[in-house]
Scaffold this active site. Structure first.
Site, short mmCIF file in Angstrom:
data_model
loop_
_atom_site.label_atom_id
_atom_site.label_comp_id
_atom_site.label_asym_id
_atom_site.label_seq_id
_atom_site.Cartn_x
_atom_site.Cartn_y
_atom_site.Cartn_z
N GLY A 196 20.29 74.35 30.40
CA GLY A 196 19.26 73.72 31.22
C GLY A 196 19.47 72.23 31.34
N PRO A 198 18.99 68.14 31.14
CA PRO A 198 18.61 67.33 29.99
C PRO A 198 17.11 67.10 29.92
CG PRO A 198 20.29 66.21 31.32
CD PRO A 198 19.88 67.43 32.06
N GLY A 199 16.59 67.09 28.72
CA GLY A 199 15.18 66.75 28.54
C GLY A 199 14.22 67.89 28.77
N THR A 200 14.74 69.12 28.92
CA THR A 200 13.82 70.24 29.16
C THR A 200 13.34 70.86 27.86
OG1 THR A 200 15.81 71.52 29.54
CG2 THR A 200 14.53 70.93 31.46
N HIS A 418 9.95 48.18 57.01
CA HIS A 418 10.85 49.25 56.55
C HIS A 418 10.05 50.37 55.87
CE1 HIS A 418 14.83 50.55 54.81
NE2 HIS A 418 13.98 51.16 53.98
N GLU A 419 9.19 49.98 54.94
CA GLU A 419 8.41 51.00 54.22
C GLU A 419 7.45 51.73 55.15
OE1 GLU A 419 9.26 51.96 51.38
OE2 GLU A 419 10.64 50.28 51.02
N HIS A 422 9.20 54.48 57.03
CA HIS A 422 9.26 55.76 56.30
C HIS A 422 7.92 56.48 56.40
CE1 HIS A 422 13.06 55.01 54.40
NE2 HIS A 422 12.64 53.99 53.67
P1 ADP Z 1 17.17 68.56 25.59
O1 ADP Z 1 17.71 68.95 24.26
O2 ADP Z 1 16.93 69.73 26.50
O3 ADP Z 1 17.92 67.47 26.28
P2 ADP Z 1 14.99 67.67 24.01
O4 ADP Z 1 14.60 68.92 23.34
O5 ADP Z 1 15.80 66.71 23.23
O6 ADP Z 1 15.72 67.97 25.38
O7 ADP Z 1 13.68 66.96 24.55
C1 ADP Z 1 13.39 65.62 24.33
C2 ADP Z 1 11.91 65.43 24.06
O8 ADP Z 1 11.16 65.72 25.22
C3 ADP Z 1 11.39 66.35 23.00
O9 ADP Z 1 11.53 65.79 21.75
C4 ADP Z 1 9.95 66.50 23.40
O10 ADP Z 1 9.20 65.42 22.93
C5 ADP Z 1 9.97 66.40 24.90
N1 ADP Z 1 9.99 67.73 25.54
C6 ADP Z 1 11.00 68.22 26.29
N2 ADP Z 1 10.69 69.45 26.75
C7 ADP Z 1 9.48 69.76 26.28
C8 ADP Z 1 8.64 70.91 26.41
N3 ADP Z 1 9.00 71.98 27.12
N4 ADP Z 1 7.44 70.90 25.78
C9 ADP Z 1 7.08 69.81 25.08
N5 ADP Z 1 7.83 68.71 24.92
C10 ADP Z 1 9.02 68.66 25.50
#
Ligand code: ADP
Length: 620
Positions: A196, A198-200, A418-419, A422
């Site tokens: 997935g 990043p950040g999920t 410009h804005e 849009h």
């Molecule tokens: P990944 O490993 O997918 O890049 P992380 O698990 O490191 O992402 O997520 C980074 C931070 O974002 C987590 O520590 C959490 O605080 C927050 N976060 C990300 N996804 C969720 C989620 N589904 N529910 C709650 N917090 C989340």
């Protein structure tokens, strides 16, 4: 044990060296005979001394050969005595000799200190070198492996990823009661790949699995395996699995698996032996370990397509769990988790925030809530309100406001038109995302102004007309500049790049060009060095490439014309609103509503307008 062993080698070397020095000193001392000064004077008088060397305190010399056979005579040494006393003493025939007050301690220190210093520096440097390179302790994992005996994360801490959670439930059940599964002869997957963006929350989920099943959690990043010395990474993998087996049941988590598991043989500029070896070792370990021991390997990647196919074969990472961007409900759930942790005003509505944050992932949402809380503190508020949240969303989307940045009035005027360009195009075209805010307060590094459009719902499919409208909206900024100032500026650079990308995707990926038909043309990439896939990408003729370029050009030109027509129809409104925007810097809420109403009534009045055409197209 090992350390002591190494130390004794150094001591032995030092000892040998000292004995050698001592031996030399003694030998040279023994070869020279010490005689009293009176004896020396007598020998000189007797003509027995052939040569001498005089230093401040000592005289060294050689006696004449006793047998006159040419052999060198005896060596001697004597300590000098005050010549006046020596005359007196000689007159009385007294045997006398000189003595040097030797300072034993001083001599010792003058030897020992430099030697000790030298040895100390040497040991220190060796130790540092070992620490940095792991040179002596080849592949030992030292402190790098990071094991949590007690992971505090639970499934409740992650939201919006229900499907992934369901898939992982089984793993937890296994880790809790491995016997139940093994008794039935069941096989638990060895490797689970979390895929997935990043950040999920992939890391979070892996930790939650460990936390829920109360087992230790080993985590390591794929890039940490790739070491300076060839072979170290492989040794690391071996060591990691060894440690994990000792702690079983447990979870090994490898983040960024793609850093390590890139397909072999496609590296730029030849191979990367170290990575390849490490990957091979990982494959060996994956095949070799018995999953019933209770070690579960989890890994995360956001680029599964570049992984070596060998990693995904059955018996290796054979289960893939998709951790996708959360939908609106998921986003609201995630927001609830984080809003619960701060003091929030009662008007803060997770659903509304979820509506403003389409496409954002868990990490972004956590960041927004945190930013909002910090803003509230800065404003000395007791609780975080919706105002702070909205501001935090904008901050994450567009960067920090830079109210103090000085912009000359002419540039400001261009930005305002410009804005609005849009915004008006977006308002005129049916089905475009509603405009939420127009601002000419500079933000971030480059943005001088921005128009915030918020989708009303999550979208998974886009129709051709919608894509066309998006392109027209993007080009609206440039069209407004051209209409009002009869000149264009660099401000449209980002819009143009996005519009062109979109048009190219329509032609090459979505088969939306009638001339090229329903064909997928892979984007042309840089040919790789000696790679397996060289030539496999962008396989279409030069002629097709030219047609693609022409089609992209046609789409952009058509949509630019649409934007120009809409703005011409609304020229008065554009100029009027621009004056207002220059004065207020921001337009939102009611003022925005009335502009939208004006635009719509304008398009209703002229049924031949671009808007009417667009509406007809949508209806079809
Ligand atoms: P990944 O490993 O997918 O890049 P992380 O698990 O490191 O992402 O997520 C980074 C931070 O974002 C987590 O520590 C959490 O605080 C927050 N976060 C990300 N996804 C969720 C989620 N589904 N529910 C709650 N917090 C989340």
């Amino acid at each position: 044990m090992k350390k002591q062993h190494r130390f004794s080698i150094w001591y032995a070397l030092l000892g040998i060296w000292m004995v050698f020095l001592l031996h030399n000193m003694i030998a040279s001392a023994m070869a020279i005979k010490s005689i009293p000064y009176s004896e020396f004077v007598k020998q000189v008088e007797a003509g027995q001394v052939v040569e001498i060397a005089v230093s401040e305190n000592v005289i060294q010399g050689r006696m004449a050969s006793p047998d006159d056979d040419g052999k060198p005579g005896e060596l001697f040494r004597t300590v000098r005595v005050d010549p006046e006393i020596s005359n007196l003493l000689a007159a009385h025939d007294i045997t006398y000799s000189g003595r040097i007050e030797s300072n034993f301690l001083g001599t010792l220190l003058s030897w020992i200190i430099p030697v000790a210093l030298f040895v100390g520096v040497w040991l220190f440097l060796m130790r540092r070198f070992q620490q940095q390179s792991g040179f002596m302790t080849l592949g030992k994992n030292k402190a790098k492996i990071y094991m949590d005996e007690e992971v505090g994360v639970r499934f409740g801490d992650a939201a919006g990823v229900d499907e992934a959670k369901q898939e992982l439930e089984e793993v937890i059940a296994f880790l809790k009661e491995p016997q139940r599964y093994t008794r039935m002869g069941g096989q638990i997957p060895r490797g689970i790949l979390l895929v997935g963006p990043p950040g999920t929350g992939k890391t979070l989920l892996a930790k939650a699995v460990a936390g829920e099943s109360e087992v230790p959690f080993f985590s390591l990043s794929g890039s940490e395996f790739v070491e300076m010395f060839v072979g170290l990474g492989a040794a690391r993998v071996r060591d990691l699995f060894k440690q994990a087996k000792e702690k079983a049941p447990c979870i090994i988590f490898i983040d960024e698996l793609d850093a390590l598991g890139k397909a072999r043989g496609v590296a730029i500029g030849g191979g990367h032996d170290e990575r390849e070896q490490t990957l091979n070792q990982l494959l060996v370990e994956l095949d070799g370990f018995d999953p019933n021991v209770g070690v579960i390997l989890m890994a995360a990647t956001n680029r599964p397509e570049i992984l070596d196919p060998a990693l995904l074969r059955p018996g290796r990472f054979d289960r893939q769990v998709l951790v996708d961007r959360p939908d609106k409900v998921g986003r609201a759930d995630i927001l609830k988790i984080y809003l619960d942790k701060i003091e929030a005003e009662s008007d803060v509505d997770p659903e509304r925030i979820a509506g403003m944050t389409a496409g954002m992932v868990g990490a972004d949402l956590a960041n927004i809530v945190n930013e909002a809380a910090l803003l509230a503190v800065r404003r000395k508020k007791a609780r975080t309100g919706m105002a702070e949240i909205t501001e935090a969303v904008e901050r994450v989307v567009a960067g920090l406001e830079k109210r103090n940045r000085l912009i000359n009035p002419m540039e400001k005027k261009i930005v305002a038109h410009h804005e609005l360009g849009h915004a008006i195009v977006a308002m005129a075209l049916p089905g475009a995302d509603p405009v939420q805010k127009i601002s000419i307060i500079p933000r971030g590094i480059a943005a001088l102004g921005y128009t915030m459009q918020v989708p009303t719902e999550d979208r998974f499919l886009m129709r051709r007309t919608e894509l066309n409208h998006r392109i027209a909206t993007l080009l609206g900024g440039r069209a407004a500049e051209a209409l009002i100032f009869k000149d264009i500026s660099t401000g449209a650079h980002n819009d143009l790049s996005r519009a062109t990308d979109m048009a190219r995707s329509m032609v090459c990926e979505y088969g939306m060009s009638d001339r090229l038909g329903q064909v997928y043309f892979a984007p042309k990439r840089q040919a790789r060095f000696l790679g397996q896939e060289a030539g496999a990408v962008g396989e279409y003729s030069e002629e097709t490439a030219r047609t693609i370029d022409e089609e992209v050009r046609r789409i952009i030109d058509t949509q630019y014309a649409v934007a120009c027509r809409i703005l011409e129809e609304n020229k008065d409104l554009l100029q009027r609103t621009a004056r207002q925007l220059l004065q207020d810097e921001v337009i939102e809420g009611k003022a925005l509503e009335s502009i939208a109403v004006a635009v719509r009534s304008q398009s209703a009045q002229s049924p031949t307008s671009a808007t009417a055409e667009a509406a007809a197209e949508m209806a079809a």
